[in-house]
Design an enzyme around this catalytic site. Structure first.
Site, PDB file in Angstrom:
ATOM      1  N   HIS A 274      28.537 -23.063  -3.199  1.00  0.00           N
ATOM      2  CA  HIS A 274      28.423 -21.674  -3.645  1.00  0.00           C
ATOM      3  C   HIS A 274      28.735 -20.720  -2.495  1.00  0.00           C
ATOM      4  O   HIS A 274      29.444 -19.732  -2.674  1.00  0.00           O
ATOM      5  CB  HIS A 274      27.020 -21.385  -4.197  1.00  0.00           C
ATOM      6  CG  HIS A 274      26.822 -21.814  -5.607  1.00  0.00           C
ATOM      7  ND1 HIS A 274      26.692 -23.131  -5.964  1.00  0.00           N
ATOM      8  CD2 HIS A 274      26.726 -21.091  -6.753  1.00  0.00           C
ATOM      9  CE1 HIS A 274      26.523 -23.205  -7.278  1.00  0.00           C
ATOM     10  NE2 HIS A 274      26.545 -21.984  -7.784  1.00  0.00           N
TER      11      HIS A 274
ATOM     12  N   HIS B 264      19.123 -25.785  -1.119  1.00  0.00           N
ATOM     13  CA  HIS B 264      19.870 -25.797   0.143  1.00  0.00           C
ATOM     14  C   HIS B 264      18.986 -25.387   1.310  1.00  0.00           C
ATOM     15  O   HIS B 264      18.062 -24.594   1.148  1.00  0.00           O
ATOM     16  CB  HIS B 264      21.059 -24.834   0.104  1.00  0.00           C
ATOM     17  CG  HIS B 264      22.234 -25.369  -0.622  1.00  0.00           C
ATOM     18  ND1 HIS B 264      23.020 -26.397  -0.140  1.00  0.00           N
ATOM     19  CD2 HIS B 264      22.786 -25.015  -1.811  1.00  0.00           C
ATOM     20  CE1 HIS B 264      23.978 -26.649  -1.001  1.00  0.00           C
ATOM     21  NE2 HIS B 264      23.867 -25.831  -2.026  1.00  0.00           N
TER      22      HIS B 264
END
Length: 178
Positions: A112, A151
């Site tokens: 992303h 993450h």
């Protein structure tokens, strides 16, 4: 593993827990989910196609450079994920329940973030007045992934570096093709 590496990992995990803990702030989870969805990828193509269709000065070049930059970023991203194989924090720590289900198993680099920073780099080049906004949104997309529990902060940094690098390489290569 060296002492420096151990300290770096400990710092990354501490920063992760601080960010992930922020999901309890009012609206943080909702905003993070929305930002993460914004970075899923389809919006980049839609904007590129709209610019190519409606913006006569840079629209076509923006789209073509974007396709080239993403053609560079995606295989590098996939190679790094499959080579490094860093577990996601939600899979490594028992006290973490992710706020979303990630699309793949590994966390480094953040796809992303990579995609958001490719897009921000191209926006910054073709539409400099929007550069700060584009990079701010890219940064928020990356940060949302930490808030959602999928993450570590260094995954976001690595994805950002990959994205900027792929964007710049796409711009350079496209300049030779024109």
């Amino acid at each position: 593993m060296s002492v420096l590496q151990q300290r770096f990992i400990a710092f990354d995990v501490s920063l992760y827990y601080w960010c992930f803990g922020a999901r309890h702030w009012p609206l943080a989870s909702t905003v993070s989910r929305s930002l993460s969805k914004l970075g899923d990828g389809s919006l980049y193509l839609i904007i590129g196609l709209l610019l190519a269709w409606l913006e006569p000065v840079h629209g076509i070049n923006f789209l073509l450079t974007g396709l080239l930059a993403f053609a560079i970023e995606l295989p590098v991203y996939l190679f790094l994920k499959q080579t490094i194989k860093r577990d996601r924090p939600c899979d490594r720590f028992n006290d973490i329940t992710p706020q979303i289900i990630p699309a793949d198993k590994f966390s480094l680099p953040s796809g992303h973030s990579a995609a958001a920073f490719v897009f921000a780099t191209l926006i910054g080049f073709y539409y400099p007045d929007l550069m700060l906004l584009a990079y701010a949104v890219a940064g928020l997309i990356g940060l949302s992934r930490v808030f959602l529990g999928v993450h570590y902060p260094t995954d976001i940094i690595a994805g950002s570096v990959l994205g900027v690098g792929a964007g710049l390489l796409g711009l350079v290569l496209n300049s030779f093709l024109i």
